[in-house]
Design an enzyme around this catalytic site. Structure first.
Site, mmCIF file in Angstrom:
data_model
loop_
_atom_site.group_PDB
_atom_site.id
_atom_site.type_symbol
_atom_site.label_atom_id
_atom_site.label_comp_id
_atom_site.label_asym_id
_atom_site.label_seq_id
_atom_site.Cartn_x
_atom_site.Cartn_y
_atom_site.Cartn_z
ATOM 1 N N LEU A 2 -1.134 -10.791 -4.090
ATOM 2 C CA LEU A 2 0.105 -11.516 -4.353
ATOM 3 C C LEU A 2 0.572 -12.276 -3.116
ATOM 4 C CD1 LEU A 2 2.157 -9.092 -6.625
ATOM 5 C CD2 LEU A 2 0.583 -10.928 -7.257
ATOM 6 N N ILE A 57 -1.889 -5.283 7.433
ATOM 7 C CA ILE A 57 -2.617 -4.334 8.280
ATOM 8 C C ILE A 57 -3.984 -4.891 8.669
ATOM 9 C CG2 ILE A 57 -3.688 -3.028 6.397
ATOM 10 C CD1 ILE A 57 -3.021 -0.463 8.067
ATOM 11 N N GLY A 96 2.054 -2.306 1.840
ATOM 12 C CA GLY A 96 1.938 -0.888 1.540
ATOM 13 C C GLY A 96 0.813 -0.584 0.583
ATOM 14 N N SER A 98 -0.878 0.001 -2.825
ATOM 15 C CA SER A 98 -0.600 -0.603 -4.129
ATOM 16 C C SER A 98 -1.148 0.210 -5.294
ATOM 17 C CB SER A 98 -1.189 -2.017 -4.187
ATOM 18 O OG SER A 98 -2.597 -1.973 -4.037
ATOM 19 N N HIS A 143 5.815 1.280 -12.154
ATOM 20 C CA HIS A 143 5.490 2.703 -12.025
ATOM 21 C C HIS A 143 6.659 3.520 -11.485
ATOM 22 C CE1 HIS A 143 1.477 1.970 -13.368
ATOM 23 N NE2 HIS A 143 1.343 1.010 -12.458
ATOM 24 N N TYR A 149 2.747 7.214 -5.994
ATOM 25 C CA TYR A 149 2.974 5.790 -5.740
ATOM 26 C C TYR A 149 4.290 5.335 -6.372
ATOM 27 C CZ TYR A 149 2.538 0.759 -6.620
ATOM 28 O OH TYR A 149 2.776 -0.587 -6.728
ATOM 29 N N LYS A 160 7.951 3.842 -4.713
ATOM 30 C CA LYS A 160 8.661 2.625 -5.096
ATOM 31 C C LYS A 160 10.123 2.928 -5.435
ATOM 32 C CE LYS A 160 5.345 -0.315 -4.528
ATOM 33 N NZ LYS A 160 5.442 -1.344 -3.473
#
Length: 263
Positions: free
Chosen positions: A5, A25, A64, A66, A104, A127, A131
């Site tokens: 993205l 990163i 982060g 995903s 999620h 995960y 979020k």
């Protein structure tokens, strides 16, 4: 800045702003002109993240982990990373943070539930929980410290829907750009919106995003003939909005997960 993205958004935002600082990163592609900067940064490195925030008006936080992962990975990238980023934003006087939250964060609602921006988090895994934590830390920093927060509960952002579930959760790249533009320009303090196109079969009432100016132009239904019948063979995955994220490691009784009730 090096993720799927991030690369899409980089092309779409290019030339709109005086400076876009891209970080990941792993090193993003080199800067192409004087209006781009490229930085390699680990979100778990407090000093580096704080430096990343200096001189910036708005942050689009797509970084982060995903996908689902063990606690060590999710904690450093998504939880410690969020702490570092919002604190860096506060110290640097950043106006707003647009956060790539996720479906999620609410993935343990059923597919028959129609939820909205006021629906409490119900994560479907580690995960998803990270979020939900990102949404909460943004809430704190928006109301207490004045760093505006735009929480985008992104569904499934790809070039085209890939399976039947995406008829509800899909967002086109063009609509992602439209949603981010709203987050960068609208007047708000803290808002939750859903990152989906104007899908006929959406599980999400996205009126809050529309109220802020989001006007998606695409609809997953246009691709329905290609994906109808493409479903998983796991009944837990097909029951919950989070799909395989929900069914992964699920050992409880699904009947104990209550349906969504307003009020």
């Amino acid at each position: 800045g090096a993720g799927n993205l991030g690369r899409q958004l980089r092309e779409r935002l290019r030339g709109r702003y005086d400076l876009i600082r891209l970080a990941d990163i792993v090193s993003p592609a080199p800067a192409r002109d004087g209006r781009e900067e490229v930085v390699t940064c680990d979100l778990g490195d407090t000093a580096a993240v704080h430096a990343l925030c200096t001189g910036i008006d708005a942050i689009i936080h797509l970084g982060g982990r995903s996908t689902e992962g063990d606690w060590d990975i999710v904690n450093r990238a998504n939880i410690l990373g969020a702490i570092n980023l919002w604190e860096g934003a506060r110290l640097a006087g950043v106006d707003r943070v647009l956060f790539a939250s996720s479906n999620h964060a609410v993935g343990l609602y059923r597919r028959g539930d129609r939820i909205d921006h006021a629906t409490p988090a119900r994560p479907d895994g580690r995960y998803g929980l990270s979020k939900a934590f990102g949404e909460d830390i943004a809430n704190l920093y928006a109301y207490k410290f004045g760093v505006r927060g735009f929480m985008m509960r992104i569904g499934s952002c790809f070039a085209e829907p890939a399976d039947q579930r995406h008829l509800a959760s899909w967002m086109s790249f063009a609509d992602f750009d439209r949603l981010v533009t709203v987050g960068l320009t609208a007047d708000y303090t803290y808002e939750i919106v859903y990152g989906i196109s104007r899908n006929t079969r959406a599980w999400y009432d996205n009126a809050n995003a529309y109220r802020l100016g989001y006007d998606p132009q695409d609809n997953a239904e246009d691709h329905a003939a290609k994906v109808l019948g493409k479903v998983s063979d796991n009944p837990i995955a097909e029951d919950f909005q989070g799909s395989v994220f929900a069914s992964n490691e699920f050992v409880g009784d699904p009947a104990r997960v209550p349906p969504f009730r307003r009020g």
